[in-house]
Design a protein around this motif. Sequence first.
Motif, mmCIF file in Angstrom:
data_model
loop_
_atom_site.group_PDB
_atom_site.id
_atom_site.type_symbol
_atom_site.label_atom_id
_atom_site.label_comp_id
_atom_site.label_asym_id
_atom_site.label_seq_id
_atom_site.Cartn_x
_atom_site.Cartn_y
_atom_site.Cartn_z
ATOM 1 N N ASN A 174 0.812 -1.229 0.000
ATOM 2 C CA ASN A 174 0.000 0.000 0.000
ATOM 3 C C ASN A 174 0.837 1.267 0.000
ATOM 4 O OD1 ASN A 174 -2.194 -1.651 0.017
ATOM 5 N ND2 ASN A 174 -2.763 -1.296 2.154
ATOM 6 N N LEU A 175 1.989 1.217 0.658
ATOM 7 C CA LEU A 175 2.969 2.306 0.482
ATOM 8 C C LEU A 175 4.298 1.630 0.187
ATOM 9 C CD1 LEU A 175 4.012 4.109 3.810
ATOM 10 C CD2 LEU A 175 2.673 2.035 3.801
ATOM 11 N N THR A 176 5.046 2.205 -0.709
ATOM 12 C CA THR A 176 6.219 1.480 -1.185
ATOM 13 C C THR A 176 7.409 2.381 -1.485
ATOM 14 O OG1 THR A 176 7.025 -0.107 -2.832
ATOM 15 C CG2 THR A 176 5.473 1.552 -3.617
ATOM 16 N N SER A 177 8.589 1.784 -1.249
ATOM 17 C CA SER A 177 9.829 2.395 -1.716
ATOM 18 C C SER A 177 10.590 1.326 -2.512
ATOM 19 C CB SER A 177 10.647 2.896 -0.519
ATOM 20 O OG SER A 177 10.716 1.899 0.485
ATOM 21 N N GLY A 178 9.864 0.416 -3.112
ATOM 22 C CA GLY A 178 10.472 -0.682 -3.871
ATOM 23 C C GLY A 178 10.816 -1.829 -2.949
ATOM 24 N N GLU A 179 11.627 -1.557 -1.951
ATOM 25 C CA GLU A 179 11.942 -2.470 -0.850
ATOM 26 C C GLU A 179 11.860 -1.646 0.428
ATOM 27 O OE1 GLU A 179 12.481 -5.664 -1.003
ATOM 28 O OE2 GLU A 179 13.498 -6.147 -2.879
ATOM 29 N N GLY A 180 11.597 -2.306 1.532
ATOM 30 C CA GLY A 180 11.555 -1.591 2.808
ATOM 31 C C GLY A 180 10.642 -2.298 3.768
#
Length: 440
Positions: A207-213
């Motif tokens: 739902n919220l993303t930085s690609g990986e995290g």
Amino acid sequence: MIREKLAIDGGKPVRTEPLPLEFPGIHQMDEEESAAVLGVLKHRSLYRYYGIELQHEVEKFEAEFAQFLGVQHAVAVGSGTSALNVALTALRVGPGQEVVIPAYLWVSVAAAVVNQGAIPVIADIDESFCIDPADLEKRITPKTTGVIVVHMSGAPAANVLELLKVARAHELFVVEDCAQCAGGSVDGRKVGSFGDMGTFSFQMNKNLTSGEGGCVVANDLRLYRRAVAIQDVGFGRDEAGRMSFSDPELCLWGKGCRLDELRASILRVQLRKLPRTIGNMNRSKYRIRRALEKYPEVQLRKIADPTGDTGCFLISTYPAPDVAERVNAALRAEGIVTSPQGLSNIVMTRWGAHLYYNIVSLVDHTSVDGHGFPWNLAENAGLARDYHRGVCPVADSLFERSILIAIPSCLTEKDEDDIIHAFDKVLSTVLPMRSLIAVS
Ligand SMILES: Cc1ncc(COP(=O)(O)O)c(C=O)c1O
């Protein structure tokens, strides 16, 4: 209703344009995320603990995310898998312990338990597609130390309070895996704030993303401080961000899964957009769900609080596996599909490592070290360890009778109309045919 000839039988499909790919947070990305990343690059300060002109993006994200969830503490990490590893280590999970996990999950949940040297025990789910509290109770033994409640497919575990009650009665820890449900809530209380620790993933499908995290959250200060040390090099940090050995309670072993400033800067923007991202999916999903309510043969997933459902997946269940297969194939022929690299519409048996019996390393007791760890440890002797299909009959039946449809955060009204139209077309043909066959 005039019955239209189904596309699967040679009729005209409802649509030919693929539906948008899933990836909720990605669809909301724009110049704001680019500007945030460039801001970090401009200051050449990519590491969270010190730098030339440290921007404290990770620290700010952690504070903002904790506030958003209504929890005391958050520590950001490199992935949802590392979040689980950090949480279980902070909770001192190890050999000789059983940790209950659900039949519907993601492989990382089982992996986190096994990597700690403990034994995962699978509990069945109910129509909420999350752990059934009665089955949790049945799977508890004197060796059980905790339970991982997984809020699957966008919606919070409908029975989260009952699950907590069972866990508390047996003095078990509760980790909530919120990877698939960031921003979800039950009666206004956000997932991640119910258990002892909550874990999140910010991988690209989330739902919220930085690609990986990822992120670990907790209300207990001691657990949080352990998690901070474990996600790092195993020790505390001083004011200057340098390793500190002054607190004997924080001389641990680190997992080296820190989040960096670039990704934290993206997550801060994505967090501000999260209400819009999940608002869009929730609106689309419930418009489609309402349209399905007129079919008594179609069972919709039990949701505790529809307003707290993030909406990224719609699950519908049919009276028998052959009906689910037929409905799914017919919907796909109507154009209810996305581009080949995405997922939009499948019978759940094809949902890979989300189903316990599909996790080959679990079923086969694959060892971590090639010498049987953790399965053959003396501490684990005699602990339950069957993961074959059949261990969780309710889940097994739900998986083969249910269809999962991704609800992207950018569906237009026309996309929703097409999905509803395709369902109407297919269900008004397939369901009556079934009852004709049944009485003939
Ligand atoms: C329920 C669940 N837990 C954990 C994870 C692991 O997250 P990551 O891919 O960021 O390691 C995922 C990822 O899909 C997930 O769905």
